[in-house]
Design a protein around this motif. Structure first.
Motif, PDB file in Angstrom:
ATOM      1  N   CYS A 837       0.866  -1.164   0.000  1.00 52.23           N
ATOM      2  CA  CYS A 837       0.000   0.000   0.000  1.00 52.23           C
ATOM      3  C   CYS A 837       0.908   1.220   0.000  1.00 52.23           C
ATOM      4  O   CYS A 837       1.843   1.295   0.794  1.00 52.23           O
ATOM      5  CB  CYS A 837      -0.883   0.003   1.240  1.00 52.23           C
ATOM      6  N   CYS A 845      -8.673   5.848  -2.232  1.00 50.26           N
ATOM      7  CA  CYS A 845      -9.550   4.890  -1.560  1.00 50.26           C
ATOM      8  C   CYS A 845     -10.316   5.550  -0.429  1.00 50.26           C
ATOM      9  O   CYS A 845     -11.452   5.183  -0.138  1.00 50.26           O
ATOM     10  CB  CYS A 845      -8.732   3.722  -1.014  1.00 50.26           C
ATOM     11  N   THR A 854     -11.874   3.577   5.984  1.00 51.71           N
ATOM     12  CA  THR A 854     -10.473   3.816   5.687  1.00 51.71           C
ATOM     13  C   THR A 854     -10.248   5.316   5.697  1.00 51.71           C
ATOM     14  O   THR A 854     -10.835   6.056   4.912  1.00 51.71           O
ATOM     15  CB  THR A 854     -10.036   3.138   4.369  1.00 51.71           C
ATOM     16  N   MET A 864      -6.862   1.333   8.071  1.00 51.98           N
ATOM     17  CA  MET A 864      -7.943   0.450   7.636  1.00 51.98           C
ATOM     18  C   MET A 864      -8.630  -0.050   8.885  1.00 51.98           C
ATOM     19  O   MET A 864      -7.998  -0.699   9.722  1.00 51.98           O
ATOM     20  CB  MET A 864      -7.343  -0.729   6.859  1.00 51.98           C
ATOM     21  N   SER A 876     -11.088  -0.637  -3.144  1.00 57.54           N
ATOM     22  CA  SER A 876     -10.204  -1.440  -3.979  1.00 57.54           C
ATOM     23  C   SER A 876     -10.385  -1.073  -5.434  1.00 57.54           C
ATOM     24  O   SER A 876      -9.444  -1.042  -6.216  1.00 57.54           O
ATOM     25  CB  SER A 876     -10.534  -2.915  -3.758  1.00 57.54           C
ATOM     26  N   ARG A 884      -5.166  -3.456  -2.396  1.00 55.00           N
ATOM     27  CA  ARG A 884      -6.124  -3.810  -1.352  1.00 55.00           C
ATOM     28  C   ARG A 884      -6.604  -5.227  -1.554  1.00 55.00           C
ATOM     29  O   ARG A 884      -6.814  -5.670  -2.672  1.00 55.00           O
ATOM     30  CB  ARG A 884      -7.299  -2.840  -1.391  1.00 55.00           C
ATOM     31  N   LYS A 921      -5.267  -4.405   4.028  1.00 59.03           N
ATOM     32  CA  LYS A 921      -4.127  -3.993   3.210  1.00 59.03           C
ATOM     33  C   LYS A 921      -2.957  -3.685   4.126  1.00 59.03           C
ATOM     34  O   LYS A 921      -3.109  -3.638   5.332  1.00 59.03           O
ATOM     35  CB  LYS A 921      -4.487  -2.758   2.405  1.00 59.03           C
TER      36      LYS A 921
END
Lengths: 1020, 236
Positions: A837, A845, A854, A864, A876, A884, A921
């Motif tokens: 990530c 995201c 998130t 997350m 995602s 993700r 993630k």
């Protein structure tokens, strides 16, 4: 094959290059074959019926908390704090050599294995097998106790019953001095094991002892004996090596001291500040990690490597190298035709001579002893001794040991009354022509000590559970000769015992493992405690021996073997230990099965690796099942065409097709299908590593290979856009261009990398915290070994999803190792890029999550929050890097099944275990950051810029990953971000990722052109 | 629509749109119950949520029965034992550990359950002799996806009493605060009223003449406190 016209420089697979329909499918749908198909068979009414029923029956019990209990210890000493980890040093042995490790233990159970930073062999890093060792300890398929096996039935027994049996049986054997007793064991250099074995053999002088290690090879030591006349082995010192030639040697991955070699190699791959870079040539039949890291690579069949060495030697002599057998060498040089070979040999010779004293030639375990002898002699002639290679003494091979072929013969002749198998699985991995599995049955009494009730156990009378290396006292020899001590982290879960304990029991003098290991440490209690604490005995590393090269007989070559294109029926069949399950001992380890192998990215199975040209000549296609016949044996296996393979050969990895491994790898008893194909069925004593005369025929049946190489790609529109803007994901150039090219050191920068936050059109609201976490990954030093992937899996409780789910692209690894090829498909360049990530400051995201599951933390992490996530997967969808991972199913289900409770012990208690329906993630190991934060608060200080080490950073042998506080200008990561080679992925999207990559620099020889676009073609 | 069918006889051919709404014949009997269901179903759903959301363990005043009737009022209150004698890891670790049985026996090896002293001590000595761990019921239970660390809170000057109440006056431990996320955030956003000088953290009965908010503000600055409200502070 067709190469479609494409402006794209990098490609991930032939599907990518040819834009096949499968590739388009993966490009457009992140998860192909997804739920859309599942619903076509259900009508709308059926759907409503199902939903209605579950709603009515839905109990709210899940919303209520059950009572929890706290069970404190009866007595707890002050140093034991519940929930706080303790770290103990230990040792892990693989193939005879031990690695120094440090194990984190929570509440009396080990949860994470890392390298022991105190020892120079590891410097804190470790291998994939050390990381996966934890899952092996808690494997529910492990043998749970002593068993009596006979007539296809197993009945549980106890150690007491076995001891009773040994008292009478072995006492009787003692009266006959051990006549009819045979032991077969793995190769182990452990001092305690050697002592125990010697004591055993002294106790039973007429017993035979066989060492069988299926992935072991004595060729290197045999070569040194031939070259120097004394028993030595080479230890390579790459710290000052300017030129390295690896002949079929995956030294960056597969050698016992690969961790150290990788570190030393990588230290000279950074060209900043005018530092010199080393140059690596690799000659190998299929791509390996070493080949991917090499500056120049020559694909050659295994049989041809010796010829290349002879040509190289002749070339060196021609260029003036003083050689005691110069005339012989010049005369016996063979004819070898391969594209570009002459140019490469000339460049190698030129380089080796130009850097005498700073050059070294390595030869791999699969090469015969003659090649090793010649290579070592050349090393001494090139003044490498003492500088880039040193020679350490070893024991002479024990002539009194019985080779495995002789043991098979004795068994067949009925001469063996009692057979003891000390660990290992010879019924599965012994050479196929010996028929050891069937021969075993002919001994009257067969005793097996092993971690699993495996193929060998099924053929024995007594099965004894072996203690895992984390459960028992042991010692070992590190590749530098130092004496390592292994201590147990937990009592043997299933009451197992180690091999040394069993040997002492059989001689009627049962002793505890600790006493047996303690004997090896001279001195008082203090010396022992220090050795146990450190994990090794200080100052026990071996010292180098002086060597003098001897004359060697001329090399003789079979011209037929060197032919450019051997016909079907004369193909070369190569075996290699699998980069993941090794020789099959780790087959039941889900983490290793699911780890994509570094080059072909194959999971859950093995394949026959073959080049495109050879596949075309044989008329076989990728993913087609083929029948391979060699030496009177045959096997059906799936073919996989790979770039960079030598023509006229097939390479298979060992360790698959097991029938009695466990519920992961294959268990006939429970109708669990075997994973992969048993390549041992083709492996005979004549061609343990390389056999000639294979015949291949296609079957027309397709078998889908679970490969991850085309997963998680940037989509089509993005690809086009990228090609237009020439913003590559991987940026690399040659050393010359880097030093003196038009853009020089800033070649990796593009326009977007110079954007500043003040250039933004809209006001960016960001909260700045006390720390600013960031990461940098150096592509120049990353070898693609994928230890980071396994370390992350162990640290963050990442589930194993299985083959079916991997085929749908649902593997859960938080850090994935992308591998890109560049150039000609027959011999491309490869580059690895680990992608986590990116913790974007303006994360795409975050803005699309409907429930704010998130969010961005004040310190730059993209948090997350699993408990808020409702599984829309919009995040995602929006992530341009596709980092993700979604829990489509409850991948932890197997942990809750009866009998699998022990699996829960493997989990890291610092990280939430996720269930179905939540997104997860990489978190930059936020649990470690939090741990450091708590510690810093208690000590009234700030967290140091380099204090927090993420799991991936800690395990990386080349220290390619830097992590820390960007607010601290002196931290390693701040300096990396300021490096001219640093760039962000997809910077033009204005995500402002906190993760930067340092571009890869290759160091090609001036005479050899690399199939790489030069810096002049890049505009930015 | 009426038309000629294949067998020669006339058949009624339904409009295909009508077949979508044909329920099976046996549901005719259920029609009278529709009215009752219309009233009961929402009631059921609401009751389900109320029941589900009102876990017993999350209510203030939850005071489960413990296997040994240990009284904090006696030990911490009347006898004046410091919290840390038993919960010795609280200043350096995440958990304020329930003490090992050996800690109890430090004193209780001399205090025996004779009829003269107290029959309540019997379970303690039974446990010590039996060798099995004592199954204490967890009173202050946070969900497993929440990670809380005691040590930095104590270091910041947050006393036991702020979250656990006057434990030294409880015969049986009960919760006095909701321990919900919003309650935690209230303090994280506004810690001043909950702070006290570090040296008085374990003095549960401590009071002061000063204004708590002013004192708290001063302490916040002195201790350099900046409690985070990022999600990853507790959720990882």
């Amino acid at each position: 094959m067709n190469r479609s016209a494409s402006t794209q420089r990098y490609w991930r697979s032939m599907n990518d290059l040819e834009k096949t329909p499968e590739f388009q499918d993966l490009l457009l749908k992140e998860f192909p074959g997804g739920p859309e198909e599942a619903w076509t068979s259900t009508s709308r009414r059926g759907f409503l019926q199902v939903m209605g029923a579950s709603l009515a029956l839905g109990s709210a019990a899940a919303c209520r908390f059950k009572e929890e209990h706290i069970l404190p210890l009866k007595e707890r000493d002050e140093s034991r704090i519940p929930g706080r980890p303790k770290f103990y040093a230990s040792a892990m042995e693989l193939d005879g050599w031990a690695q120094p490790i440090l194990v984190a233990c929570y509440d009396g159970r080990p949860t994470k294995v890392d390298g022991n930073a105190l020892h120079a062999e590891s410097n804190g890093a470790s291998t994939v097998w050390a990381q996966a060792g934890i899952l092996g300890l808690y494997d529910p398929d492990r043998s749970r106790g002593v068993a009596r096996i006979g007539g296809g039935a197993e009945s549980d027994a106890t150690w007491a019953e076995f001891e009773e049996f040994t008292k009478s049986h072995f006492r009787e054997l003692k009266t006959r001095q051990g006549e009819g007793l045979a032991v077969i064991a793995g190769a182990s250099r452990s001092p305690a094991f050697r002592r125990s074995a010697a004591a055993f053999r002294k106790f039973f002088p007429r017993a035979t002892w066989t060492t069988w290690e299926s992935a072991g090879s004595g060729a290197e030591e045999a070569g040194c004996r031939a070259a120097f006349g004394k028993p030595v082995r080479p230890r390579y010192l790459l710290a000052d090596a300017r030129v390295i030639v690896a002949l079929d040697d995956d030294f960056l991955y597969a050698r016992p001291d690969a961790t150290r070699l990788a570190r030393e190699f990588a230290a000279r791959r950074k060209p900043e500040g005018g530092a010199w870079m080393n140059r690596l040539y690799s000659v190998e039949p299929v791509f390996t990690v070493t080949g991917a890291a090499a500056d120049h690579r020559v694909p050659l069949r295994r049989a041809q490597v010796g010829a290349l060495l002879a040509l190289l030697e002749a070339g060196l002599v021609a260029k003036g190298l003083r050689h005691p057998q110069a005339a012989e060498v010049a005369n016996s040089a063979p004819r070898l035709d391969a594209p570009g070979l002459a140019a490469h040999i000339a460049a190698m010779a030129d380089d080796l001579l130009a850097h005498r004293g700073a050059a070294v030639i390595l030869a791999g375990a699969a090469q015969p002893a003659e090649v090793h002898a010649r290579a070592q002699r050349l090393n001494t002639l090139l003044d490498a001794t003492g500088k880039t290679v040193e020679y350490l003494a070893v024991e002479e091979p024990d002539a009194s040991e019985t080779p495995v072929a002789a043991l098979a013969q004795s068994l067949n002749e009925g001469k063996v009354g009692t057979l003891v198998v000390l660990g290992g699985n010879p019924a599965y991995d012994a050479p196929a022509d010996l028929g050891l599995g069937a021969a075993l049955a002919k001994a009257s009494v067969k005793i097996h000590l092993g971690l699993y009730r495996d193929e060998t156990a099924k053929k024995c009378d007594w099965h004894l559970p072996q203690a895992h290396f984390l459960e028992t006292w042991s010692d070992g020899l590190a590749p530098d000769g130092s004496h390592l001590i292994g201590q147990p982290m937990i009592e043997p879960i299933w009451g197992g015992r180690s091999a040394i304990e069993l040997l002492s029991l059989l001689t009627g003098n049962a002793r505890a493992g600790m006493d047996l290991v303690r004997e090896g440490i001279a001195g008082a209690e203090d010396a022992w405690r220090k050795a146990v604490h450190d994990g090794f005995l200080a100052g026990s590393a071996a010292t180098a021996e002086a060597v003098e090269p001897r004359s060697l007989p001329s090399a003789v070559f079979d011209e037929a073997l060197l032919a450019a294109a051997p016909p079907n029926g004369a193909l070369e069949l190569n075996f290699a230990p699998c980069p993941k399950v090794w020789d099959g001992r780790f087959a039941n380890n889900g983490w290793l099965q699911e780890l994509p192998d570094p080059i072909a990215k194959i999971t859950w199975g093995n394949v026959a690796l073959v080049s495109y040209a050879t596949a075309h000549d044989l008329g076989i296609a990728n993913e087609e099942m083929i029948r391979v016949e060699c030496g009177g044996r045959s096997l059906e296996i799936v073919a996989c065409t790979v770039p960079g393979a030598a023509d006229g050969q097939l390479t298979m990895h060992l360790g698959y097709g097991r029938r009695d491994a466990g519920h992961v790898a294959g268990l006939d008893d429970d109708a669990v299908e075997a994973i992969g194909f048993d390549s041992y069925a083709l492996r005979g004593t004549a061609g343990l590593w390389s056999a000639i005369g294979a015949r291949v025929s296609g079957t027309g049946v397709t078998y889908k290979i679970a490969s991850t190489q085309d997963h998680h790609m940037i989509d089509e529109v993005g690809l086009q856009g990228r090609a237009d803007r020439v913003e590559d994901l991987v940026r690399e150039t040659g050393l010359e261009e880097f030093r003196t090219g038009k853009q020089g050191e800033t070649f990796a920068k593009r326009a977007a990398d110079f954007w500043d936050k003040d250039d933004s059109l809209f006001e960016e609201h960001r909260v700045e915290g006390e720390y600013k976490w960031g990461m940098a990954i150096d592509l120049s030093t990353c070898t693609g070994c994928s230890a980071c992937t396994i370390a992350c899996q162990a640290e963050n409780n990442i589930p194993v999803v299985g083959r079916e789910q991997v085929l749908k692209g649902r593997e859960m690894h938080w850090i994935r190792m992308d591998r890109y090829f560049q150039g000609d498909a027959a011999n491309p360049l490869a580059v690895h890029q680990p992608v986590t990530c990116q913790q974007c400051e303006l994360a795409p995201c975050e803005s699309v999550c409907p429930v704010a599951a998130t969010v961005h933390s004040s310190e730059g992490l993209n948090d997350m929050v699993y408990n808020r996530c409702i599984g829309t997967r919009y995040c995602s969808n929006n992530c341009p890097y596709k980092v993700r991972r979604f829990n489509f199913l409850n991948y932890r289900q197997d942990t809750w099944q009866a009998g699998n409770e022990v699996l829960k012990m493997a989990a890291n208690p610092e990280v939430t275990v996720r269930s179905r329906g939540v997104m997860e993630k990489c978190t930059f190991c936020v649990q470690r950051i939090q741990g450091a934060r708590v510690q810093s608060k208690l000590e009234n200080r700030k967290i140091g810029g380099d204090e927090v080490k993420t799991a991936c950073q800690q395990v990386c042998p080349t220290q390619s990953i830097a992590f820390g506080d960007l607010n601290d200008p002196n931290s390693v990561v701040s300096k990396a971000h300021a490096n001219n080679r640093a760039y962000s992925l997809l910077a033009e999207l204005n995500n402002k990722p906190r993760n930067r990559f340092l571009a890869r620099i290759r160091n090609p020889h001036p005479l050899l052109a690399l199939p790489m676009v030069g810096a002049e073609d890049q505009h930015g | 629509m009426v038309g000629e069918g294949p067998g020669g006889g006339s058949q009624t051919v339904q409009d295909p749109r009508m077949t979508l709404f044909q329920f099976p014949k046996w549901t005719d009997g259920l029609r009278p119950l529709l009215g009752i269901a219309a009233v009961l179903t929402p009631t059921y759903i609401v009751a389900l949520f109320v029941y589900g959301a009102s876990a017993e363990t999350l209510q203030v005043g939850y005071a489960p029965e413990q296997p040994i009737p240990f009284s904090h009022a006696l030990h911490a209150g009347k006898l004046g034992m410091d919290c840390r004698y038993c919960h010795n890891t609280v200043e350096s670790a995440d958990v304020a550990a329930i003490p090992a049985l050996a800690t109890c026996m430090n004193c209780h090896k001399s205090i025996l359950p004779t009829a003269k002293i107290s029959p309540k001590l019997k379970p303690l000595h039974d446990a010590w002799a039996g060798g099995q761990p004592v199954r204490w019921v967890k009173v202050h239970d946070l969900p497993e996806f929440t990670y809380f660390s005691h040590a930095p809170h104590l270091k910041a000057g947050v006393s036991c009493v702020e979250c656990h109440g006057r434990v030294d006056q409880m015969e049986r431990v009960q919760t006095v605060q909701p321990l919900s996320m919003s309650w935690c955030l209230d303090c994280h956003r506004n810690p001043e009223s909950r702070l006290r000088p570090r040296e008085h953290v374990f003095d549960l009965g401590w009071t002061t003449d000063q204004d708590r908010n002013l004192l708290g503000a001063r302490l916040r600055q002195e201790y350099g406190l900046n409690p985070r409200t990022d999600c990853s502070t507790c959720h990882r």
